[in-house]
Design a protein around this motif. Sequence first.
Motif, PDB file in Angstrom:
ATOM      1  N   THR A 205      69.471  -6.738  29.113  1.00 16.20           N
ATOM      2  CA  THR A 205      68.855  -7.818  29.877  1.00 16.20           C
ATOM      3  C   THR A 205      67.353  -7.856  29.661  1.00 16.20           C
ATOM      4  N   ILE A 206      66.730  -6.675  29.617  1.00 19.08           N
ATOM      5  CA  ILE A 206      65.292  -6.605  29.351  1.00 19.08           C
ATOM      6  C   ILE A 206      64.986  -7.130  27.953  1.00 19.08           C
ATOM      7  N   ALA A 207      65.815  -6.741  26.972  1.00 19.77           N
ATOM      8  CA  ALA A 207      65.606  -7.189  25.594  1.00 19.77           C
ATOM      9  C   ALA A 207      65.739  -8.704  25.493  1.00 19.77           C
ATOM     10  N   PHE A 208      66.715  -9.274  26.192  1.00 25.31           N
ATOM     11  CA  PHE A 208      66.882 -10.732  26.194  1.00 25.31           C
ATOM     12  C   PHE A 208      65.652 -11.418  26.777  1.00 25.31           C
ATOM     13  N   ALA A 209      65.195 -10.931  27.941  1.00 25.53           N
ATOM     14  CA  ALA A 209      64.047 -11.546  28.598  1.00 25.53           C
ATOM     15  C   ALA A 209      62.792 -11.449  27.741  1.00 25.53           C
ATOM     16  N   ARG A 210      62.602 -10.308  27.109  1.00 18.43           N
ATOM     17  CA  ARG A 210      61.417 -10.126  26.267  1.00 18.43           C
ATOM     18  C   ARG A 210      61.437 -11.092  25.090  1.00 18.43           C
ATOM     19  N   TYR A 211      62.589 -11.218  24.440  1.00 14.90           N
ATOM     20  CA  TYR A 211      62.703 -12.082  23.269  1.00 14.90           C
ATOM     21  C   TYR A 211      62.640 -13.559  23.673  1.00 14.90           C
ATOM     22  N   TYR A 212      63.369 -13.922  24.707  1.00 12.84           N
ATOM     23  CA  TYR A 212      63.521 -15.334  25.052  1.00 12.84           C
ATOM     24  C   TYR A 212      62.302 -15.892  25.786  1.00 12.84           C
ATOM     25  N   PHE A 213      61.796 -15.122  26.758  1.00 17.79           N
ATOM     26  CA  PHE A 213      60.683 -15.622  27.565  1.00 17.79           C
ATOM     27  C   PHE A 213      59.326 -15.147  27.045  1.00 17.79           C
ATOM     28  N   TRP A 214      59.123 -13.825  26.934  1.00 16.96           N
ATOM     29  CA  TRP A 214      57.808 -13.313  26.584  1.00 16.96           C
ATOM     30  C   TRP A 214      57.389 -13.727  25.173  1.00 16.96           C
ATOM     31  N   PHE A 225      68.051 -19.510  22.241  1.00 18.81           N
ATOM     32  CA  PHE A 225      68.917 -18.879  23.229  1.00 18.81           C
ATOM     33  C   PHE A 225      69.959 -17.988  22.543  1.00 18.81           C
ATOM     34  N   VAL A 226      70.599 -18.506  21.500  1.00 18.31           N
ATOM     35  CA  VAL A 226      71.619 -17.723  20.791  1.00 18.31           C
ATOM     36  C   VAL A 226      70.985 -16.494  20.138  1.00 18.31           C
ATOM     37  N   ALA A 227      69.816 -16.675  19.529  1.00 24.42           N
ATOM     38  CA  ALA A 227      69.137 -15.543  18.897  1.00 24.42           C
ATOM     39  C   ALA A 227      68.793 -14.473  19.924  1.00 24.42           C
ATOM     40  N   HIS A 231      70.110 -10.647  20.019  1.00 22.38           N
ATOM     41  CA  HIS A 231      69.131  -9.568  20.126  1.00 22.38           C
ATOM     42  C   HIS A 231      69.505  -8.614  21.267  1.00 22.38           C
ATOM     43  N   ALA A 232      69.958  -9.164  22.387  1.00 22.62           N
ATOM     44  CA  ALA A 232      70.397  -8.336  23.512  1.00 22.62           C
ATOM     45  C   ALA A 232      71.639  -7.520  23.144  1.00 22.62           C
ATOM     46  N   PHE A 233      72.539  -8.139  22.385  1.00 18.88           N
ATOM     47  CA  PHE A 233      73.735  -7.432  21.930  1.00 18.88           C
ATOM     48  C   PHE A 233      73.363  -6.269  21.020  1.00 18.88           C
ATOM     49  N   TYR A 234      72.385  -6.481  20.164  1.00 21.21           N
ATOM     50  CA  TYR A 234      71.891  -5.414  19.296  1.00 21.21           C
ATOM     51  C   TYR A 234      71.351  -4.250  20.126  1.00 21.21           C
ATOM     52  N   ALA A 235      70.607  -4.565  21.180  1.00 16.67           N
ATOM     53  CA  ALA A 235      70.081  -3.511  22.058  1.00 16.67           C
ATOM     54  C   ALA A 235      71.227  -2.728  22.703  1.00 16.67           C
TER      55      ALA A 235
END
Length: 264
Positions: A205-214, A225-227, A231-235
């Motif tokens: 969830t942190i990885a998703f937020a960092r990639y998508y929002f930050w 969104f898909v990327a 990225h979250a799945f990779y984490a």
Amino acid sequence: MAREPLSVVVTTFDNAETIGTCLGSVAFADDIVVLDSGSTDATRDIAARLGARVEVRPFAGYSAQKQAAIDLARYRWVLLLDSDEALTPSAAERIRVALESPEAAGYVLLRREWVFWRWQPERARLNHYVRLFDRTRARMSGHEVHESIVVDGPVRRLDAVIDHYGERDIEGRVDKANRYSSLQVRDRHTRVPRFLRARMVFYPTIAFARYYFWRGHWRGGWAGFVAARVHAFYAFLKYAKLYELRRSSDEGRRRPFEGEHGKD
């Protein structure tokens, strides 16, 4: 003003679709080396036709293969590219200017990503890597994945952008996440982090937020969104595979047919 001569080094494997664009973007270089790991398509033919020195060696791992390519360079200053990357015209000019009087041992370049069906949005954060360097003061890090150039000396940022064509579809990006997460386990197997179960639960969830929002990929619509989800799945995979490794190491892996009920 005369500039330092430049070698461009590229590692390849079955990259006929992008190698021409890659090499065409560095036509100004004094030396172009392509180290191929056994392509079965037209990659080597295209590279040779564009004037590159083409060498073939079995793939030895990302870091080792790139170091081998660097070692083939004729000149002290090296630009390292992947075969699915290309310099923008403005980046080529900035590199030429920087080499007229180098002020650092290495330079960080920016990279713009192709995300499935579009370029990342203009205001999203760009990745950045050391790609231009004095090879007498630099080396590959030796990591199995996310390998990087380690520079012995000052490093400066150059306002130069590399276009990265990367994975063209979701399947390719998911395959890469699976492959890279396994390589990261090989890199980190001797220093497994603590709290792996908590990391599996919370870090995606942190990885998703960092990639998508930050990093601003929310500006890229559904591609962003898909990327971010991949990225979250990779984490998740990275920590799940480390957890699997620790369990098999702590308890030993017992195959079903080795149990008492599997004996004759």
